[in-house]
Design a protein around this motif. Structure first.
Motif, short mmCIF file in Angstrom:
data_model
loop_
_atom_site.label_atom_id
_atom_site.label_comp_id
_atom_site.label_asym_id
_atom_site.label_seq_id
_atom_site.Cartn_x
_atom_site.Cartn_y
_atom_site.Cartn_z
N ASN A 227 0.69 -1.22 0.17
CA ASN A 227 -0.03 0.11 -0.02
C ASN A 227 0.83 1.34 0.13
N SER A 228 1.32 1.68 -1.19
CA SER A 228 2.23 2.82 -1.38
C SER A 228 1.82 3.78 -2.70
N GLU A 229 2.41 4.92 -2.50
CA GLU A 229 2.08 5.68 -3.92
C GLU A 229 3.00 5.33 -4.88
N ASP A 230 3.95 4.53 -4.78
CA ASP A 230 4.82 4.06 -5.84
C ASP A 230 4.16 2.78 -6.74
N MET A 231 3.46 2.08 -5.60
CA MET A 231 2.73 0.78 -6.34
C MET A 231 1.39 1.47 -6.79
N GLY A 232 0.95 2.23 -6.44
CA GLY A 232 -0.23 2.87 -7.42
C GLY A 232 0.05 3.43 -8.57
N ALA A 233 1.31 4.24 -8.41
CA ALA A 233 1.65 4.84 -9.81
C ALA A 233 2.05 3.91 -10.81
N GLU A 234 2.66 2.68 -10.36
CA GLU A 234 3.13 1.82 -11.30
C GLU A 234 1.62 0.96 -11.77
N GLY A 235 1.00 0.57 -10.89
CA GLY A 235 -0.42 -0.21 -11.11
C GLY A 235 -1.18 0.54 -12.02
N VAL A 236 -1.60 1.72 -11.93
CA VAL A 236 -2.38 2.35 -12.82
C VAL A 236 -1.90 2.37 -14.22
N ARG A 237 -0.64 2.10 -14.52
CA ARG A 237 -0.29 2.15 -16.03
C ARG A 237 -0.80 1.07 -16.66
N HIS A 238 -0.88 0.00 -16.13
CA HIS A 238 -1.41 -1.49 -16.45
C HIS A 238 -3.02 -1.16 -16.85
N LEU A 239 -3.73 -0.42 -16.12
CA LEU A 239 -5.04 -0.33 -16.28
C LEU A 239 -5.32 0.76 -17.23
N LEU A 240 -4.30 2.04 -17.65
CA LEU A 240 -4.64 2.76 -18.65
C LEU A 240 -4.14 2.26 -19.88
N ASN A 241 -3.20 1.33 -20.04
CA ASN A 241 -2.74 0.87 -21.03
C ASN A 241 -3.55 -0.23 -21.80
N ARG A 242 -4.76 0.19 -22.09
CA ARG A 242 -5.77 -0.96 -22.66
C ARG A 242 -6.48 -0.17 -23.81
#
Length: 378
Positions: free
Chosen positions: A270-285
């Motif tokens: 649960n961190s900002e860095d993980m959120g920043a990385e995770g959302v890339r995969h959601l937006l790359n669709r």
């Protein structure tokens, strides 16, 4: 006055008088309760009472005993002996699932701990922090859990399959659970995670959004970072995560959006860095989500950084909804679910000190609407 029997001339204690300073040398490591009693001219039971039953002595006598103890370098009764004499350890244990440094950096845990600490201070009780973070990965329990001198445990968001839960139950001291796991006969403090998540998703639906993505917190202690697959959804170890996911998907299903059409990305920390990385995969669709449901504010705030770095606008291109309402959420203009972290801590201590059986406390949450959400683009 001669030095107490059994002392050796290795420590240093100074006594100031009208005619100068006289120095006496004692070995502080060997000063005992009986030495203090001999110094004051009272029984060793009276000295013991000065520490563990102060109400049985006059204020003047207790001060005299404590002053003599300080002179001699006596630090008080052995904790184990004190516990045997009083039946109390004078401390509560706070067991949590993350690594110890995480407890001092995560705003949500800090708020819960603040509530616990305030209540402990009111009760004149100490607090012991016990981390199960590294142990959970190999299903072992921290050594301190089995021998910590505590009068009860607060289990904060511990996985139900952790050996820590069984070990805490075997200690035969009162327990209270905050957030998870639900244990038969054990008092519980938490929120309606399902209902709160439902409200967040419903709010975005009412703004016209139909293309969603979910940033999920970890479903198991295995360090996994990737799509929240159907198999992982069916085997979520953390009830809070399962309930939040269920709340999101229930609202979306009511709007005729199938769960399998909602991409979810699981992050291990649960961190900002993980959120920043995770959302890339959601937006790359091919079909980019117009609304992101994040299971924590820290994850959401990190995601917002990436969304903007990709040249997208919030909320015109992507709306994002968090969970917790940590202090940073207001500065980030993040819409979120406000939950009463500090009160979770105070309620947990109240239930623990009251030993009130299996009372459960479900605290209210609040929908906090800010500038991170807006109508879906036409």
């Amino acid at each position: 006055m001669p030095p107490p029997s059994g002392s050796t001339l290795t420590g240093l204690v100074s006594f100031a008088g009208q005619t100068g300073t006289m120095t006496r040398q004692y070995d502080r490591r060997k000063v005992t309760l009986k030495d203090v009693a001999a110094q004051v001219g009272v029984s060793h039971t009276t000295v013991s009472n000065a520490y563990i039953r102060p109400g049985q002595l006059s204020a003047a006598l207790r001060e005299k005993i404590l002053a003599a103890a300080q002179e001699l370098g006596y630090t008080g009764p052995d904790p184990a002996a004190k516990q045997l004499a009083t039946g109390r350890a004078g401390a509560l244990g706070f067991l949590f699932s993350e690594d110890l440094p995480y407890a001092f950096t995560d705003p949500a845990i800090l708020s819960v701990l603040n509530g616990v600490a305030r209540s402990c201070d009111d009760l004149e009780t100490d607090l012991a922090l016990i981390s199960a973070g590294s142990n959970l990965r190999n299903r072992t329990a921290p050594v301190s859990l089995g021998n910590a001198a505590v009068d009860g445990y607060i289990l904060y968001s511990v996985a139900p399959d952790s050996r820590c839960v069984l070990m805490a139950q075997q200690r035969n001291v009162p327990l209270v659970v905050v957030d998870q796991p639900r244990l038969d006969g054990v008092p519980y403090v938490g929120i309606d995670d399902r209902g709160s998540a439902y409200r967040a998703a419903k709010t975005l639906l009412e703004l016209g959004h139909r293309h969603f993505g979910i940033l999920s917190l970890k479903t198991a202690h295995d360090g996994y970072f990737g799509p929240l697959t159907a198999k992982r959804r069916a085997n979520i170890a953390h009830s809070t995560i399962a309930m939040r996911l269920e709340g999101y998907l229930l609202a979306l299903q009511e709007a005729k959006i199938a769960p399998e059409d909602v991409p979810a990305w699981e992050i291990p920390i649960n961190s900002e860095d993980m959120g920043a990385e995770g959302v890339r995969h959601l937006l790359n669709r091919a079909q980019r989500p117009t609304a992101i449901l994040a299971m924590s504010d820290r994850v959401a705030i990190g995601a917002m950084q990436t969304i903007r770095a990709l040249g997208l606008n919030i909320p015109q291109d992507v709306s994002i909804f968090g969970f917790d309402d940590i202090p940073a959420a207001e500065g980030a203009d993040l819409s979120t679910i406000r939950q009463p972290h500090e009160r979770k801590g105070t309620e947990a201590v109240r239930l623990l000190s009251a030993a009130s059986g299996s009372e459960n406390v479900i605290l209210d949450t609040e929908l906090v609407l800010r500038g991170s959400i807006g109508p879906a683009a036409p």
